[in-house]
Motif scaffolding. Structure first.
Motif, PDB file in Angstrom:
ATOM      1  N   LYS A   1      34.317  36.216  38.553  1.00 48.16           N
ATOM      2  CA  LYS A   1      35.277  35.469  39.358  1.00 48.16           C
ATOM      3  C   LYS A   1      35.833  36.368  40.458  1.00 48.16           C
ATOM      4  CE  LYS A   1      39.633  33.017  39.050  1.00 48.16           C
ATOM      5  NZ  LYS A   1      40.737  32.612  38.193  1.00 48.16           N
TER       6      LYS A   1
ATOM      7  N   THR B   1      39.105  42.338  35.556  1.00 46.84           N
ATOM      8  CA  THR B   1      38.476  42.052  34.274  1.00 46.84           C
ATOM      9  C   THR B   1      39.451  42.091  33.111  1.00 46.84           C
ATOM     10  OG1 THR B   1      37.884  44.385  33.980  1.00 46.84           O
ATOM     11  CG2 THR B   1      36.239  42.955  35.024  1.00 46.84           C
TER      12      THR B   1
ATOM     13  N   LYS C   1      42.335  40.376  32.759  1.00 47.81           N
ATOM     14  CA  LYS C   1      42.886  39.070  32.408  1.00 47.81           C
ATOM     15  C   LYS C   1      42.428  38.044  33.434  1.00 47.81           C
ATOM     16  CE  LYS C   1      47.439  39.390  34.638  1.00 47.81           C
ATOM     17  NZ  LYS C   1      48.865  39.235  34.395  1.00 47.81           N
ATOM     18  N   ASP C   2      42.534  36.774  33.040  1.00 47.34           N
ATOM     19  CA  ASP C   2      42.200  35.682  33.932  1.00 47.34           C
ATOM     20  C   ASP C   2      43.451  35.334  34.715  1.00 47.34           C
ATOM     21  OD1 ASP C   2      40.607  33.671  35.060  1.00 47.34           O
ATOM     22  OD2 ASP C   2      41.286  32.203  33.572  1.00 47.34           O
TER      23      ASP C   2
ATOM     24  N   SER D   1      44.698  33.305  38.378  1.00 50.54           N
ATOM     25  CA  SER D   1      44.357  32.540  39.566  1.00 50.54           C
ATOM     26  C   SER D   1      45.179  33.020  40.755  1.00 50.54           C
ATOM     27  CB  SER D   1      44.626  31.051  39.333  1.00 50.54           C
ATOM     28  OG  SER D   1      46.020  30.787  39.363  1.00 50.54           O
TER      29      SER D   1
END
Length: 99
Positions: free
Chosen positions: A2, A81, A83-84, A86
């Protein structure tokens, strides 16, 4: 992987108003199903690395097809990498510290 990017596309050789070209790119971003946030001097885009950069390429191709002879893009890209997170999470994090 991502990625979150900040993309500024600058079409040259088409006059002072470039909003129709930015709108064309925004449609490409939407059609790709990516999250984005248009702002005064660019667009934040998040999604899968390959999809995001395919969209950037498609923006260049489309603007050239629209008659733009020269395009310069500035890109800031960030990945993580641990944590996720947005792009909206990042903004909320700062806003919470302002309260």
């Amino acid at each position: 992987m991502k990625v979150i990017i900040d993309l500024t596309i600058s079409p040259f050789g088409v006059g002072l108003s470039v909003s129709k070209y930015i709108a064309a790119c925004h449609k490409i971003i939407e059609d790709a199903g990516l999250q984005s946030n248009l702002h005064a001097y660019g667009t934040n885009i998040e999604g899968d690395w390959d999809t995001v950069f395919t969209v950037v390429k498609r923006c260049h191709e489309t603007l050239h097809e629209m008659g733009v002879p020269r395009i310069t893009s500035s890109i800031k890209a960030g990945t993580r990498t641990d944590k996720d997170q947005s792009m909206f999470d990042k903004i909320d994090s700062v806003k919470n510290k302002l309260d």
